[in-house]
Design a protein around this motif. Structure first.
Motif, mmCIF file in Angstrom:
data_model
loop_
_atom_site.group_PDB
_atom_site.id
_atom_site.type_symbol
_atom_site.label_atom_id
_atom_site.label_comp_id
_atom_site.label_asym_id
_atom_site.label_seq_id
_atom_site.Cartn_x
_atom_site.Cartn_y
_atom_site.Cartn_z
ATOM 1 N N TRP A 231 0.817 -1.232 0.000
ATOM 2 C CA TRP A 231 0.000 0.000 0.000
ATOM 3 C C TRP A 231 0.842 1.269 0.000
ATOM 4 C CZ3 TRP A 231 -0.966 -2.281 5.212
ATOM 5 C CH2 TRP A 231 -0.508 -1.494 6.271
ATOM 6 N N ASN A 232 2.120 1.185 0.308
ATOM 7 C CA ASN A 232 2.983 2.378 0.251
ATOM 8 C C ASN A 232 3.581 2.554 -1.153
ATOM 9 O OD1 ASN A 232 3.324 3.759 3.014
ATOM 10 N ND2 ASN A 232 3.355 1.573 3.501
ATOM 11 N N ARG A 233 4.127 3.729 -1.412
ATOM 12 C CA ARG A 233 4.652 4.100 -2.739
ATOM 13 C C ARG A 233 3.602 3.858 -3.812
ATOM 14 N NH1 ARG A 233 11.039 2.578 -3.107
ATOM 15 N NH2 ARG A 233 10.838 3.694 -5.090
ATOM 16 N N TRP A 234 2.404 4.279 -3.507
ATOM 17 C CA TRP A 234 1.267 4.074 -4.396
ATOM 18 C C TRP A 234 1.394 4.889 -5.674
ATOM 19 C CZ3 TRP A 234 -2.097 0.301 -4.208
ATOM 20 C CH2 TRP A 234 -3.252 0.393 -4.984
ATOM 21 N N ASP A 235 1.930 6.115 -5.525
ATOM 22 C CA ASP A 235 2.018 7.002 -6.699
ATOM 23 C C ASP A 235 2.802 6.354 -7.830
ATOM 24 O OD1 ASP A 235 0.632 8.759 -5.241
ATOM 25 O OD2 ASP A 235 2.278 10.178 -4.897
ATOM 26 N N ARG A 246 -2.493 -3.419 -10.983
ATOM 27 C CA ARG A 246 -2.567 -4.822 -10.591
ATOM 28 C C ARG A 246 -1.223 -5.532 -10.840
ATOM 29 N NH1 ARG A 246 -3.460 -9.077 -13.623
ATOM 30 N NH2 ARG A 246 -4.326 -10.949 -12.665
ATOM 31 N N THR A 247 -0.660 -5.296 -12.031
ATOM 32 C CA THR A 247 0.611 -5.936 -12.357
ATOM 33 C C THR A 247 1.704 -5.470 -11.400
ATOM 34 O OG1 THR A 247 -0.099 -5.936 -14.645
ATOM 35 C CG2 THR A 247 2.235 -6.355 -14.257
ATOM 36 N N GLY A 248 1.709 -4.171 -11.123
ATOM 37 C CA GLY A 248 2.728 -3.625 -10.222
ATOM 38 C C GLY A 248 2.611 -4.198 -8.823
ATOM 39 N N LEU A 249 1.389 -4.301 -8.328
ATOM 40 C CA LEU A 249 1.169 -4.840 -6.981
ATOM 41 C C LEU A 249 1.555 -6.313 -6.914
ATOM 42 C CD1 LEU A 249 -2.246 -3.197 -6.093
ATOM 43 C CD2 LEU A 249 -0.113 -2.937 -4.793
ATOM 44 N N ARG A 250 1.151 -7.046 -7.955
ATOM 45 C CA ARG A 250 1.467 -8.484 -7.960
ATOM 46 C C ARG A 250 2.975 -8.718 -8.018
ATOM 47 N NH1 ARG A 250 -2.960 -11.785 -9.074
ATOM 48 N NH2 ARG A 250 -1.727 -13.384 -10.102
ATOM 49 N N ALA A 251 3.678 -7.845 -8.753
ATOM 50 C CA ALA A 251 5.145 -7.995 -8.831
ATOM 51 C C ALA A 251 5.752 -7.807 -7.443
ATOM 52 C CB ALA A 251 5.724 -6.993 -9.824
ATOM 53 N N ARG A 252 5.272 -6.814 -6.707
ATOM 54 C CA ARG A 252 5.799 -6.595 -5.351
ATOM 55 C C ARG A 252 5.494 -7.810 -4.463
ATOM 56 N NH1 ARG A 252 4.125 -0.412 -3.596
ATOM 57 N NH2 ARG A 252 4.955 0.664 -5.436
ATOM 58 N N CYS A 304 -7.165 0.266 -0.741
ATOM 59 C CA CYS A 304 -7.229 -0.995 0.009
ATOM 60 C C CYS A 304 -7.943 -2.068 -0.813
ATOM 61 C CB CYS A 304 -7.974 -0.805 1.340
ATOM 62 S SG CYS A 304 -7.111 0.274 2.488
ATOM 63 N N VAL A 305 -9.041 -1.689 -1.441
ATOM 64 C CA VAL A 305 -9.815 -2.636 -2.243
ATOM 65 C C VAL A 305 -8.991 -3.094 -3.458
ATOM 66 C CG1 VAL A 305 -11.872 -2.837 -3.721
ATOM 67 C CG2 VAL A 305 -12.059 -1.769 -1.455
ATOM 68 N N ALA A 306 -8.257 -2.158 -4.057
ATOM 69 C CA ALA A 306 -7.440 -2.504 -5.230
ATOM 70 C C ALA A 306 -6.350 -3.515 -4.858
ATOM 71 C CB ALA A 306 -6.811 -1.241 -5.827
ATOM 72 N N VAL A 307 -5.782 -3.357 -3.677
ATOM 73 C CA VAL A 307 -4.729 -4.295 -3.248
ATOM 74 C C VAL A 307 -5.326 -5.689 -3.059
ATOM 75 C CG1 VAL A 307 -3.073 -4.862 -1.423
ATOM 76 C CG2 VAL A 307 -3.291 -2.492 -2.177
ATOM 77 N N VAL A 308 -6.482 -5.754 -2.414
ATOM 78 C CA VAL A 308 -7.140 -7.056 -2.196
ATOM 79 C C VAL A 308 -7.424 -7.728 -3.542
ATOM 80 C CG1 VAL A 308 -9.236 -8.176 -1.356
ATOM 81 C CG2 VAL A 308 -8.163 -6.385 0.006
ATOM 82 N N LYS A 309 -7.943 -6.952 -4.491
ATOM 83 C CA LYS A 309 -8.252 -7.531 -5.811
ATOM 84 C C LYS A 309 -6.980 -8.010 -6.505
ATOM 85 C CE LYS A 309 -12.550 -5.214 -6.999
ATOM 86 N NZ LYS A 309 -13.030 -3.927 -7.518
ATOM 87 N N ALA A 310 -5.952 -7.168 -6.438
ATOM 88 C CA ALA A 310 -4.740 -7.472 -7.205
ATOM 89 C C ALA A 310 -4.089 -8.783 -6.766
ATOM 90 C CB ALA A 310 -3.734 -6.329 -7.063
ATOM 91 N N VAL A 311 -4.089 -9.060 -5.485
ATOM 92 C CA VAL A 311 -3.400 -10.281 -5.054
ATOM 93 C C VAL A 311 -4.253 -11.520 -5.295
ATOM 94 C CG1 VAL A 311 -1.896 -9.154 -3.356
ATOM 95 C CG2 VAL A 311 -4.106 -10.102 -2.609
ATOM 96 N N GLN A 312 -5.527 -11.309 -5.684
ATOM 97 C CA GLN A 312 -6.404 -12.474 -5.794
ATOM 98 C C GLN A 312 -6.755 -12.909 -7.201
ATOM 99 O OE1 GLN A 312 -8.796 -13.419 -2.214
ATOM 100 N NE2 GLN A 312 -9.525 -11.360 -2.643
ATOM 101 N N ASP A 313 -6.943 -11.938 -8.128
ATOM 102 C CA ASP A 313 -7.421 -12.446 -9.427
ATOM 103 C C ASP A 313 -6.315 -12.674 -10.419
ATOM 104 O OD1 ASP A 313 -9.038 -9.357 -9.322
ATOM 105 O OD2 ASP A 313 -7.104 -9.661 -10.316
#
Ligand SMILES: Nc1ncnc2c1ncn2[C@@H]1O[C@H](COP(=O)(O)OP(=O)(O)O)[C@@H](O)[C@H]1O
Ligand SMILES: [Mg+2]
Length: 313
Positions: A231-235, A246-252, A304-313
């Motif tokens: 959730w940090n360094r969101w910008d 989504r791709t960026g979050l999943r990579a992390r 918060c919702v975007a992070v939950v989605k990104a790690v799941q779908d």
């Protein structure tokens, strides 16, 4: 000598009367500690989110040593066990605690560089953080509160969220069900969890390239640690040229899971629980103050919702 507080610290007072009292007491408290601990200030007071940090020198056995004096807002339970965790780590993976007065929420810490993990590419930073896990995730001392116990306090109000709340209902149900399962699992407790291990809470050092600071320590599960790196360094996830979020979050997420050898499903479950509870806290804050969510809060909940989605779908 009275130290001047920077505007960023004076601004803490706007958070309420207890914060104002903390700010009002700071010049005297810092003075007292400097005198009692025989310190010499070497610069201006810096501010954190809930603390002030003063660079100092101390005479240690005849030799001068650079250190920092950190004083924290005394009423947050999350920061209560910071000195205990630092003492327990004994400098392994984290900043060394040189001296502490838990009653005054004061600590003398080894001086590190101000360079933090924001200096690295986010995925390199994720690797660094995962590399700290084995040092930090040691058996927890019994005084630490359990992370599941802490979260379970919000189970009922979370279940009572109205259906039109800005977090999808099925996500709330999922988080509740995961939290129930995790709470019943002995592996969810017993390990020191830093709990706020993000880019700005890892500083460059001399003994080691990178060391953690600022734990909000609890007794938990190492798999609960990655969320703040998402959730940090969101910008940087949404800014120009960032690609899709989504791709960026999943990579992390996968960088940490792979580098730390975590169980992917378990790490994912903890991300879901933490992000839904984070969103809930914002909703509750606004409710308690009897007002609508402001734009920042709405953005935060969307995140918060975007992070939950990104790690799941
Ligand atoms: N040991 C240290 N050495 C050098 N700088 C530090 C040290 N500890 C904290 N700082 C500086 O002070 C800032 C706030 O400290 P931190 O412990 O993260 O408090 P907060 O809980 O308020 O975030 C850090 O971001 C860092 O810039
Ligand atoms: Mg911090």
């Amino acid at each position: 000598m009275r130290l001047d507080l920077p505007p960023s610290v004076l601004a803490f007072g706007a958070r309420g009367p207890r914060w104002q009292a903390f700010v009002d007491g700071l010049p005297r408290l810092l003075d007292d500690l400097v005198a009692e601990w025989e310190l010499t200030p070497t610069g201006e007071v810096w501010s954190g989110y809930a603390s002030v940090v003063l660079p100092v020198r101390r005479a240690a056995g005849g030799e001068a040593q650079d250190a920092v004096l950190k004083v924290t807002f005394p009423e947050d339970e999350e920061t209560e066990h910071e000195p205990l965790a630092l003492q327990h780590w004994h400098g392994r993976g984290a900043v060394l605690l040189l001296r502490a007065d838990p009653h005054r929420r004061a600590m003398l810490l080894e001086r590190l560089h101000r360079r933090d993990l924001n200096a690295l590419d986010p995925l390199d930073a994720c690797e660094v953080v995962a590399g700290l896990y084995p040092s930090l995730h040691v058996p927890a001392p019994p005084q630490l509160r359990s992370f599941t116990g802490y979260l379970n306090r919000w189970r009922e109000p979370l279940a009572d969220l109205p259906r039109d709340a800005p977090v999808p209902r099925r996500m709330v149900e999922q988080a509740l069900s995961l939290l129930r399962d995790l709470t019943g699992d002995p592996a969810s407790t017993g390990t020191v969890l830093h709990h706020d291990l993000h880019y700005q809470n890892v500083l460059a050092g001399e003994r080691e390239p990178w060391l953690a600071i600022d734990p909000q320590a609890m007794s938990g599960d190492p798999h609960a640690e990655p969320a703040p790196m998402l959730w940090n360094r969101w910008d940087e996830l949404v800014g120009p040229g960032a690609g899709d979020v989504r791709t960026g979050l999943r990579a992390r997420f996968h960088t940490i899971v792979d580098a730390a050898g975590l169980d992917e499903d378990r790490a994912r479950a903890w991300v879901v629980v933490r992000m839904v509870v984070n969103a809930y806290w914002s909703i509750e804050d606004a409710e308690r103050l009897g007002r609508l969510l402001d734009a920042d809060e709405r953005d935060w909940i969307t995140r918060c919702v975007a992070v939950v989605k990104a790690v799941q779908d």
